[in-house]
Design an enzyme around this catalytic site. Structure first.
Site, short mmCIF file in Angstrom:
data_model
loop_
_atom_site.label_atom_id
_atom_site.label_comp_id
_atom_site.label_asym_id
_atom_site.label_seq_id
_atom_site.Cartn_x
_atom_site.Cartn_y
_atom_site.Cartn_z
N THR A 47 -20.12 44.15 -62.06
CA THR A 47 -20.82 45.11 -62.91
C THR A 47 -22.29 44.73 -63.07
OG1 THR A 47 -18.74 45.37 -64.11
CG2 THR A 47 -20.69 46.33 -65.12
N TYR A 133 -10.42 35.74 -60.50
CA TYR A 133 -10.63 37.19 -60.56
C TYR A 133 -9.97 37.82 -59.33
CZ TYR A 133 -13.33 41.62 -60.77
OH TYR A 133 -13.71 42.94 -60.82
N LYS A 161 -8.63 37.13 -64.52
CA LYS A 161 -8.97 38.54 -64.70
C LYS A 161 -8.22 39.30 -63.61
CE LYS A 161 -12.81 41.86 -64.43
NZ LYS A 161 -14.24 42.05 -64.10
N VAL A 203 -11.47 42.00 -69.75
CA VAL A 203 -12.86 41.88 -69.30
C VAL A 203 -13.28 43.30 -68.95
CG1 VAL A 203 -14.48 40.84 -67.68
CG2 VAL A 203 -12.49 39.53 -68.46
#
Length: 291
Positions: A47, A133, A161, A203
């Protein structure tokens, strides 16, 4: 247990009109998010447009946010090179970040044994806590529950995540890992379903726009007010979905700009939101009273 809390935003990187990092707006946005209940921030993740940021820009972002907010800072340092990821982790540690977010290697498509060796090698080179992740939709590589189970045995690998979008996989991971290994949803729309099977938090991307509402939803679930949590989840479902109608972070940056929080555009190879996307986002924001 690591103390990163339940609501973590994967923060966008604000740019000026020449697409340089606007550090004043970085600080302003970080303060807004913490004031709205975020318990930690992920910087320079997907992001945050990490693939298009320089090492110097990343270092400056870590420094300035760390100096100006009081929540843990988790640096996105993962690449598809084990050596480069280790170098990134060491550089982030020198600046004083509180943890590392490390994505599964993209493009190379390692098998499960290779994934284990990759993360183990990184963990051996840092004492910072690591959040794995898993986001197969972006990387082409799905880290399976049995691999997470093995990695959870490594002392400084403390969280995951999970953005695979599969509630069965969520449940299987949670079944396998110790109670103090924290699972975070990496998909806003999966936050409540994932917490229902034992995930700890999220998250988030949508928390840029609806952070207080997401905090209320999480808090309601934790105190077993599941009806309230469900109502908030359903109210936010459209914005959860529509913030990903094109590649993240195009929609969330557009939505922030619409609400008067200037974060600028996106760097190539991404381009700004088209009118079709803006129309959908505008409708969502109006319905939520954000305009």
């Amino acid at each position: 247990m690591i103390n990163w809390g339940r609501l973590i935003t994967a923060m966008v990187t604000p740019f000026d009109d020449k697409l340089n990092v606007d550090y004043d707006k970085v600080v302003s946005l970080a303060k807004k998010l913490t004031n709205e209940g975020n318990t930690a921030l992920v910087l320079t993740g997907t992001t945050g447009e990490a693939p298009t940021l320089t090492s110097e820009e990343k270092a400056n972002i870590y420094k300035i946010v760390k100096e100006n907010v009081g929540v843990p800072i988790i640096a996105g340092v993962g690449t598809n090179s084990t050596k480069a990821t280790i170098e990134n982790a060491k550089a982030a540690k020198e600046i004083g970040v509180d943890g590392l977010l490390i994505v599964t290697p993209y493009y190379n498509k390692p098998d499960q044994d290779s994934l284990y060796c990759h993360f183990k090698a990184i963990a051996e080179e840092t004492d910072l806590p690591i959040m794995l992740y898993n986001v197969p939709g972006r990387t082409g590589c799905n880290m399976l529950p049995e691999t997470v189970e093995k990695l959870a045995e490594i002392e400084n690998i403390v969280a995951l995540k999970e953005a695979g979008g599969n509630i069965v996989q969520f449940a299987e991971i949670i079944k396998r890992v110790p109670d103090d290994f924290l699972i975070y949803s990496g998909d806003d729309s999966m936050t409540l379903p994932a917490m229902a099977v034992g995930a700890y938090g999220v998250v988030s991307v949508a928390s840029h726009i609806v952070g207080p509402e997401m905090k209320e939803m999480i808090d309601a679930f934790v105190v077993k007010d599941t009806e309230r949590a469900k109502d908030i989840h359903l109210k936010l479902l459209d914005v959860f979905k529509d913030l990903f109608i094109v590649a993240n972070p195009i929609p969330v940056k557009a939505a922030l700009n619409m609400t008067g929080i200037d974060v600028g555009g996106v760097r190539l190879p991404l381009t700004g939101a088209r009118e079709k996307v803006l129309k959908v986002l505008r409708k969502d924001l109006e319905e939520l009273g954000k305009l």
